[in-house]
Design a protein around this motif. Sequence first.
Motif, PDB file in Angstrom:
ATOM      1  N   SER A 288       0.825  -1.214   0.000  1.00  0.00           N
ATOM      2  CA  SER A 288       0.000   0.000   0.000  1.00  0.00           C
ATOM      3  C   SER A 288       0.855   1.259   0.000  1.00  0.00           C
ATOM      4  N   GLY A 312      -6.544  -7.171  -7.561  1.00  0.00           N
ATOM      5  CA  GLY A 312      -7.128  -6.055  -6.836  1.00  0.00           C
ATOM      6  C   GLY A 312      -7.231  -4.837  -7.717  1.00  0.00           C
ATOM      7  N   ASP A 315      -6.454   2.859  -6.930  1.00  0.00           N
ATOM      8  CA  ASP A 315      -7.192   4.031  -7.379  1.00  0.00           C
ATOM      9  C   ASP A 315      -6.245   5.157  -7.796  1.00  0.00           C
ATOM     10  N   GLY A 319      -4.488   4.358  -3.560  1.00  0.00           N
ATOM     11  CA  GLY A 319      -5.113   3.470  -2.592  1.00  0.00           C
ATOM     12  C   GLY A 319      -5.336   2.091  -3.187  1.00  0.00           C
ATOM     13  N   VAL A 320      -5.045   1.039  -2.411  1.00  0.00           N
ATOM     14  CA  VAL A 320      -5.117  -0.340  -2.892  1.00  0.00           C
ATOM     15  C   VAL A 320      -6.324  -1.048  -2.288  1.00  0.00           C
ATOM     16  N   THR A 321      -7.061  -1.727  -3.138  1.00  0.00           N
ATOM     17  CA  THR A 321      -8.128  -2.627  -2.699  1.00  0.00           C
ATOM     18  C   THR A 321      -7.760  -4.021  -3.174  1.00  0.00           C
ATOM     19  N   PHE A 322      -7.525  -4.932  -2.236  1.00  0.00           N
ATOM     20  CA  PHE A 322      -7.159  -6.294  -2.599  1.00  0.00           C
ATOM     21  C   PHE A 322      -8.416  -7.125  -2.826  1.00  0.00           C
ATOM     22  N   ALA A 323      -8.341  -8.049  -3.777  1.00  0.00           N
ATOM     23  CA  ALA A 323      -9.470  -8.919  -4.088  1.00  0.00           C
ATOM     24  C   ALA A 323      -9.158 -10.352  -3.658  1.00  0.00           C
ATOM     25  N   THR A 330     -10.897  -7.099 -11.879  1.00  0.00           N
ATOM     26  CA  THR A 330      -9.671  -6.737 -11.173  1.00  0.00           C
ATOM     27  C   THR A 330      -8.472  -6.883 -12.117  1.00  0.00           C
ATOM     28  N   VAL A 333      -2.218  -6.099  -8.906  1.00  0.00           N
ATOM     29  CA  VAL A 333      -1.881  -4.904  -8.137  1.00  0.00           C
ATOM     30  C   VAL A 333      -0.388  -4.569  -8.255  1.00  0.00           C
TER      31      VAL A 333
END
Length: 370
Positions: A288, A312, A315, A319-323, A330, A333
């Motif tokens: 992150s 993931g 943005d 900002g990281v959104t993990f899947a 997705t 990342v």
Amino acid sequence: MLYVDIPTKSEFAALRAVRADICVSIVTPTTPVTGATGASRIAFRNAIAQVWRQLEGRDKRRVEAVMSRLEDVAGDDDFWAHQAHTLLVLAAPDQLHSFRLATSVPETLDVADRFYLKPLLRALAFPQVARVLALSEGAVRLIDVEPDQPAREVSVDALPRDGASAVGKSTLNDRTSDGRGGGLEEQNVQLGKYVRAVVRALRPVVAGSDVPLILASTGRLESMFREMSSFGELLPETIKTSPDRLTPGQLAEAARPVLDAAYRRQIDDFATLFHERRSSGRATSDVSDAARAATRGAVAAMLVNIDDHIPGLVDDDGGVTFAKTDDATTYGVIDEIAGRALDSGARVLGVRAADLPEGAELAAVLRYPV
């Protein structure tokens, strides 16, 4: 023979810029053994079937355009007969790209709005390209070494044929009128003239090229060339053998361990710098934190694990959104973070997990704390 495709930096940047409703990336382990790629083709066809399932419900014409391109690859017998250790195929409705890679990379399927390019990072950073200067009193040759072509001698304007012709004599070991040798000091003077002529001829070809230069030589010529040349491309390791009887192919084989040592040194130097900068907040192995730094252009250099795929989203602010699962909504990342770092001029090296500090997925040295 390995059949390898190494993209240029501009080609990589163009692929990095692609955004489309459907971007398919398939990584398939292959073999350079002609006639032994049957298992790889089956794996590739299985990946195509998974693509079809992931794209269910999408625009039918766009899906069919992608599937048609992938099927063309699967059915090309001649293409599959000439492989390396990994095949990366990138497909979108309006384009198709394939890269045969010397590095073994795990099987991966990625369907997203951008291509999965991390497997290319190792080829970009460690391309197995070099020039070998075969230098002896009797001859001098410059050899091009590439991963996908036979080694070949390069024609260089004004490069002496040998030491004697460089100094305008029949031999570098002239004898005086009474039959005595010219002495060590005189021989060194003649060798110096020879080496300076070689350096002058090489400068327009070698200097500033970013292609590593490997010296194959022994004795006084080796030490003189290192003293008289200032090429930043010249690697410290020498192929310590008389090169006269070695073919270009044999010189290329002898160059591989030297290149491997140079690549190892880059990774070790990064590790040293990483630990030095860590205490001042200018290094991180947190995904992150690295994402935010890459987005802000703060990454100077980065190592990434080419073997793992972490799905993931990242943005616009980093900002990281993990899947939990990988699907068409997705993308990778780490791949995206590496791409953003490259966009800002960072040096990014694709490495194995064992080369990363702290067992992390990446390691970044920063230009300033973030």
